[in-house]
Design an enzyme around this catalytic site. Structure first.
Site, PDB file in Angstrom:
ATOM      1  N   GLU A 187       0.856  -1.185   0.000  1.00  0.00           N
ATOM      2  CA  GLU A 187       0.000   0.000   0.000  1.00  0.00           C
ATOM      3  C   GLU A 187       0.890   1.233   0.000  1.00  0.00           C
ATOM      4  OE1 GLU A 187      -2.909  -0.247   3.136  1.00  0.00           O
ATOM      5  OE2 GLU A 187      -3.759  -2.090   2.291  1.00  0.00           O
ATOM      6  N   TRP A 232       1.555  -0.239  -6.257  1.00  0.00           N
ATOM      7  CA  TRP A 232       2.629  -0.977  -6.944  1.00  0.00           C
ATOM      8  C   TRP A 232       2.177  -2.322  -7.485  1.00  0.00           C
ATOM      9  CZ3 TRP A 232       6.237   2.375  -7.624  1.00  0.00           C
ATOM     10  CH2 TRP A 232       6.557   3.296  -6.610  1.00  0.00           C
ATOM     11  N   THR A 258       1.624  -5.135  -9.807  1.00  0.00           N
ATOM     12  CA  THR A 258       1.962  -5.661 -11.135  1.00  0.00           C
ATOM     13  C   THR A 258       0.688  -6.240 -11.754  1.00  0.00           C
ATOM     14  OG1 THR A 258       4.198  -6.176 -10.396  1.00  0.00           O
ATOM     15  CG2 THR A 258       3.440  -7.337 -12.361  1.00  0.00           C
ATOM     16  N   GLN A 261      29.496  -2.066 -19.448  1.00  0.00           N
ATOM     17  CA  GLN A 261      30.918  -1.706 -19.499  1.00  0.00           C
ATOM     18  C   GLN A 261      31.623  -2.425 -20.651  1.00  0.00           C
ATOM     19  OE1 GLN A 261      31.835   0.591 -17.467  1.00  0.00           O
ATOM     20  NE2 GLN A 261      33.987   0.717 -18.016  1.00  0.00           N
ATOM     21  N   GLY A 275      30.730   2.582 -25.085  1.00  0.00           N
ATOM     22  CA  GLY A 275      29.729   3.609 -25.411  1.00  0.00           C
ATOM     23  C   GLY A 275      28.464   3.005 -26.008  1.00  0.00           C
ATOM     24  N   GLU A 332       9.066  -7.794  -3.940  1.00  0.00           N
ATOM     25  CA  GLU A 332       8.855  -8.982  -3.081  1.00  0.00           C
ATOM     26  C   GLU A 332       9.807  -8.989  -1.884  1.00  0.00           C
ATOM     27  OE1 GLU A 332       7.761 -12.648  -4.915  1.00  0.00           O
ATOM     28  OE2 GLU A 332       6.815 -11.609  -6.593  1.00  0.00           O
TER      29      GLU A 332
HETATM   30  C1  LIG Z   1       7.930  -2.501 -10.315  1.00  0.00           C
HETATM   31  C2  LIG Z   1       7.332  -2.923  -9.012  1.00  0.00           C
HETATM   32  C3  LIG Z   1       6.366  -3.934  -8.980  1.00  0.00           C
HETATM   33  C4  LIG Z   1       5.786  -4.309  -7.758  1.00  0.00           C
HETATM   34  N1  LIG Z   1       4.789  -5.269  -7.754  1.00  0.00           N
HETATM   35  C5  LIG Z   1       4.112  -5.521  -6.598  1.00  0.00           C
HETATM   36  C6  LIG Z   1       2.972  -6.400  -6.595  1.00  0.00           C
HETATM   37  O1  LIG Z   1       2.597  -6.992  -7.626  1.00  0.00           O
HETATM   38  N2  LIG Z   1       2.279  -6.571  -5.435  1.00  0.00           N
HETATM   39  C7  LIG Z   1       2.647  -5.945  -4.284  1.00  0.00           C
HETATM   40  O2  LIG Z   1       1.974  -6.142  -3.265  1.00  0.00           O
HETATM   41  N3  LIG Z   1       3.730  -5.103  -4.247  1.00  0.00           N
HETATM   42  C8  LIG Z   1       4.458  -4.874  -5.375  1.00  0.00           C
HETATM   43  N4  LIG Z   1       5.548  -4.018  -5.363  1.00  0.00           N
HETATM   44  C9  LIG Z   1       5.887  -3.319  -4.125  1.00  0.00           C
HETATM   45  C10 LIG Z   1       7.197  -3.771  -3.505  1.00  0.00           C
HETATM   46  O3  LIG Z   1       7.041  -5.037  -2.932  1.00  0.00           O
HETATM   47  C11 LIG Z   1       7.612  -2.672  -2.524  1.00  0.00           C
HETATM   48  O4  LIG Z   1       8.042  -1.567  -3.300  1.00  0.00           O
HETATM   49  C12 LIG Z   1       8.676  -3.124  -1.568  1.00  0.00           C
HETATM   50  O5  LIG Z   1       8.183  -4.084  -0.688  1.00  0.00           O
HETATM   51  C13 LIG Z   1       9.274  -1.940  -0.773  1.00  0.00           C
HETATM   52  O6  LIG Z   1       8.276  -1.140  -0.223  1.00  0.00           O
HETATM   53  P1  LIG Z   1       8.349   0.450  -0.425  1.00  0.00           P
HETATM   54  O7  LIG Z   1       8.517   0.715  -1.887  1.00  0.00           O
HETATM   55  O8  LIG Z   1       7.182   1.060   0.255  1.00  0.00           O
HETATM   56  O9  LIG Z   1       9.689   0.899   0.287  1.00  0.00           O
HETATM   57  P2  LIG Z   1       9.915   1.178   1.853  1.00  0.00           P
HETATM   58  O10 LIG Z   1       9.379   0.056   2.654  1.00  0.00           O
HETATM   59  O11 LIG Z   1       9.431   2.563   2.165  1.00  0.00           O
HETATM   60  O12 LIG Z   1      11.501   1.156   1.943  1.00  0.00           O
HETATM   61  C14 LIG Z   1      12.326   2.265   1.601  1.00  0.00           C
HETATM   62  C15 LIG Z   1      13.773   1.873   1.900  1.00  0.00           C
HETATM   63  O13 LIG Z   1      13.920   1.577   3.305  1.00  0.00           O
HETATM   64  C16 LIG Z   1      14.466   0.289   3.480  1.00  0.00           C
HETATM   65  N5  LIG Z   1      13.911  -0.343   4.683  1.00  0.00           N
HETATM   66  C17 LIG Z   1      12.611  -0.374   5.097  1.00  0.00           C
HETATM   67  N6  LIG Z   1      12.494  -1.066   6.232  1.00  0.00           N
HETATM   68  C18 LIG Z   1      13.743  -1.485   6.577  1.00  0.00           C
HETATM   69  C19 LIG Z   1      14.297  -2.259   7.635  1.00  0.00           C
HETATM   70  N7  LIG Z   1      13.520  -2.774   8.602  1.00  0.00           N
HETATM   71  N8  LIG Z   1      15.637  -2.487   7.660  1.00  0.00           N
HETATM   72  C20 LIG Z   1      16.441  -1.987   6.672  1.00  0.00           C
HETATM   73  N9  LIG Z   1      15.971  -1.263   5.637  1.00  0.00           N
HETATM   74  C21 LIG Z   1      14.643  -1.021   5.577  1.00  0.00           C
HETATM   75  C22 LIG Z   1      14.063  -0.479   2.219  1.00  0.00           C
HETATM   76  O14 LIG Z   1      14.911  -1.585   1.983  1.00  0.00           O
HETATM   77  C23 LIG Z   1      14.205   0.602   1.165  1.00  0.00           C
HETATM   78  O15 LIG Z   1      15.551   0.703   0.778  1.00  0.00           O
HETATM   79  C24 LIG Z   1       6.185  -3.664  -6.558  1.00  0.00           C
HETATM   80  C25 LIG Z   1       7.173  -2.663  -6.594  1.00  0.00           C
HETATM   81  C26 LIG Z   1       7.747  -2.292  -7.798  1.00  0.00           C
HETATM   82  C27 LIG Z   1       8.793  -1.208  -7.808  1.00  0.00           C
END
Ligand SMILES: Cc1cc2nc3c(=O)[nH]c(=O)nc-3n(C[C@H](O)[C@H](O)[C@H](O)COP(=O)(O)OP(=O)(O)OC[C@H]3O[C@@H](n4cnc5c(N)ncnc54)[C@H](O)[C@@H]3O)c2cc1C
Length: 390
Positions: free
Chosen positions: A135, A164, A166, A343, A347, A370
Site C-alpha cells: 500500500e 505498486w 503488477t 561496461q 559507449g 517482493e
Molecule cells: C515494479 C514494481 C512492482 C511491484 N509489484 C508488486 C505487486 O505486484 N504486489 C505488491 O503487493 N507489491 C508490489 N511491489 C511493491 C514492492 O514489494 C515494494 O516496493 C517493496 O516491498 C518496498 O516497499 P516500499 O517501496 O514502500 O519501500 P519502503 O518500505 O518505504 O523502503 C524504503 C527503503 O527503506 C528500506 N527499509 C525499510 N524497512 C527497513 C528495515 N527494517 N531495515 C532496513 N531497511 C529497511 C528499504 O529496503 C528501502 O531501501 C512492486 C514494486 C515495484 C517497484
C-alpha cells in the site's frame, strides 16, 4: 539428466518430461518473445496475447496440482522455465512469476470447493492474476496495511488503496490482503477478488525507469463487495498466507534475475568477440576476460543457489532462509552483471541500440520487489540470531 541452453550452459533436469518442457519454452522464447521485446518495452506495451499463448501451452500453472489444471511440475523445473522466459524478456518471466504467486493463496489455503470453482480458469483458462499486498504507506512494513474488509451478512465490503500492483488494471483476478480485525499481522485476511468487480478501479500505470511493458498501478477499492465464499483461509490468517506465498515468489524473482543476467552475459561475450581495438578483438584483453569470467561465475552461483532452495522446497523441507538468500544473491548478481555488460560494450552499451542498458534498468527493480534486499537480509539474520529485540 543433463540438458543445455543455446550457449551450452549445462542443466540438470529430473525427467524427460521436464527436458521436453524446457525445449518447448525455449522455442516459444526464441520465436515469440525475444524478437518483440525491445520494441514493445520501448513502447510500454504489455503482450497480453503472449500470456494467452503461455496459458494454452500449460505454462501459467506449472507448479500446481494437475487435478485442478496445473502442470504438476516440481519447483526445480518451474524455476528453470521462468529463467528461460526472463532471459527472453523480463516482463514475461516476471508476469508468469507474479501470476503464479497470485494463485498461491487459493491453491494452498482455499477449500476444495473454492479450488474446484476457480483454479482451473486461473491455471489454464487464459486468466491473468495480481497479488495485492503493498500500500502507499505500507511497503516493507506490509503488516501495517490499512485496506479494510467489513463483514455485511454473507458478504465482505472492501475499501482502501493498494500500491505498486503488477498487472494492476489488466488482471482478471486479484488476491487481496485486507484488514478484518485489529492492528498488526493477526488482523489481516486474504480474499479472491474478480478484476471486474464493481468499485474496483486502477490509477494510470506508474512511470517506471524500466519494465515499461509490465503495468504497475495503484488499485482503488471503493465498496468492493465479495461473498464470504471468496475469503481464502481463516479470518486473521491473511498475513501468514501472504508471507507463505512470498517465500515461493522470491524464488521466482531469483530465477528471473538469473535469466536476465544470463542474457546480459551472452550479449557481452558475443560483443567482446566481435569488437576490435588495438588490432585485436577486445576479448583478447585480460581486463575484459576476467570481467566476463566474474560475470559467468555470478550467474552460475545464482543458479545453483535458487536450485538448492527449490530442491529443498520440492522435498518438503524448510526453504525460507535459502529462498531469501537466493533472492538477495541472484538479484544483486543481476545488478552487477548487467552493469558489467554495459561496461563491456563501452559507449554502445549506453545506447538503446543494444539491449544491455535496458537489462541494467530492469535489474534494479528486482532488488526492490517482493521484499527489498535489505528485508531479505533482515529475514536471513533472523534465522541466524533470532528476532531483533526492541
Ligand atoms: C515494479 C514494481 C512492482 C511491484 N509489484 C508488486 C505487486 O505486484 N504486489 C505488491 O503487493 N507489491 C508490489 N511491489 C511493491 C514492492 O514489494 C515494494 O516496493 C517493496 O516491498 C518496498 O516497499 P516500499 O517501496 O514502500 O519501500 P519502503 O518500505 O518505504 O523502503 C524504503 C527503503 O527503506 C528500506 N527499509 C525499510 N524497512 C527497513 C528495515 N527494517 N531495515 C532496513 N531497511 C529497511 C528499504 O529496503 C528501502 O531501501 C512492486 C514494486 C515495484 C517497484
Amino acid at each position: 539428466m543433463a540438458d543445455s541452453t543455446a550457449d551450452g550452459v549445462e542443466r540438470r533436469l529430473p525427467t524427460d518430461e521436464a527436458r521436453e518442457l524446457l525445449s518447448l519454452v525455449r522455442d516459444i522464447a526464441r520465436r515469440e518473445i525475444a524478437p518483440r521485446a525491445a520494441e514493445e518495452e520501448a513502447a510500454g506495451r504489455f503482450p497480453r496475447e503472449l500470456f494467452a499463448l503461455l496459458s494454452r501451452s500449460g505454462l501459467l500453472g506449472l507448479p500446481y496440482d494437475p487435478g485442478h489444471g496445473g502442470g504438476g511440475q516440481p519447483y526445480e523445473v518451474y524455476l528453470q522455465v521462468l529463467e528461460e522466459l526472463a532471459a527472453a524478456r523480463l516482463t514475461v518471466g516476471l508476469g508468469v512469476s507474479v501470476h503464479t504467486l497470485s494463485c498461491h493463496a487459493l491453491a494452498g489455503f482455499g477449500t476444495e470447493e473454492q479450488r474446484a470453482a476457480h483454479l482451473p480458469a486461473m491455471l489454464g483458462g487464459g486468466l491473468l492474476g495480481a497479488y495485492c499486498l503493498s500500500e502507499p504507506s505500507a511497503g516493507s512494513d506490509a503488516a501495517a496495511l490499512r485496506t479494510r474488509a467489513v463483514r455485511e451478512g454473507d458478504d465482505w465490503v472492501i475499501d482502501g488503496t493498494k500500491a505498486w500492483i503488477t498487472h494492476g488494471g489488466i488482471a482478471d483476478f486479484c488476491t487481496v490482503m485486507a484488514r478484518t480485525g485489529g492492528p498488526g499481522a493477526r488482523g489481516i485476511t486474504a480474499f479472491l477478488v474478480p478484476g471486474d468487480a464493481p468499485g474496483l478501479s486502477a490509477a494510470p500505470p506508474e512511470r517506471k525507469m524500466g519494465m515499461k511493458g509490465s503495468p504497475t498501478a495503484q488499485l482503488h477499492f471503493d465498496g468492493v463487495r465479495v461473498g464470504d465464499d471468496r475469503r481464502l483461509g481463516g479470518e486473521g490468517q491473511g498475513f501468514s498466507i501472504a508471507l507463505d506465498a512470498l517465500d515461493s515468489g522470491r524464488l521466482g524473482i531469483a530465477a528471473c534475475a538469473v535469466g536476465l543476467a544470463q542474457a546480459a552475459l551472452e550479449e557481452a561475450v558475443a560483443y567482446a568477440k566481435e569488437r576490435r581495438q588495438f588490432g585485436r578483438p577486445i576479448a583478447d584483453f585480460q581486463g575484459l576476460r576476467f570481467l566476463l569470467a566474474d560475470m559467468a561465475t555470478r550467474v552460475e552461483a545464482g543458479r545453483a543457489l535458487y536450485l538448492e532452495a527449490a530442491r529443498l522446497r520440492d522435498e518438503g523441507r524448510a526453504f525460507g532462509r535459502c529462498a531469501a538468500m537466493a533472492k538477495l544473491f541472484c538479484t544483486d548478481a543481476a545488478m552487477q552483471v548487467t552493469t558489467d555488460a554495459v561496461q563491456v560494450l563501452g559507449g554502445y552499451g549506453y545506447t538503446a541500440d543494444f539491449p544491455v542498458e535496458r537489462y541494467l534498468r530492469e535489474a534494479k527493480m528486482l532488488q526492490i520487489v517482493e521484499g527489498t534486499n535489505q528485508i531479505q537480509r533482515v529475514v536471513i539474520a533472523r534465522h541466524l540470531v533470532g528476532p531483533e529485540s526492541r
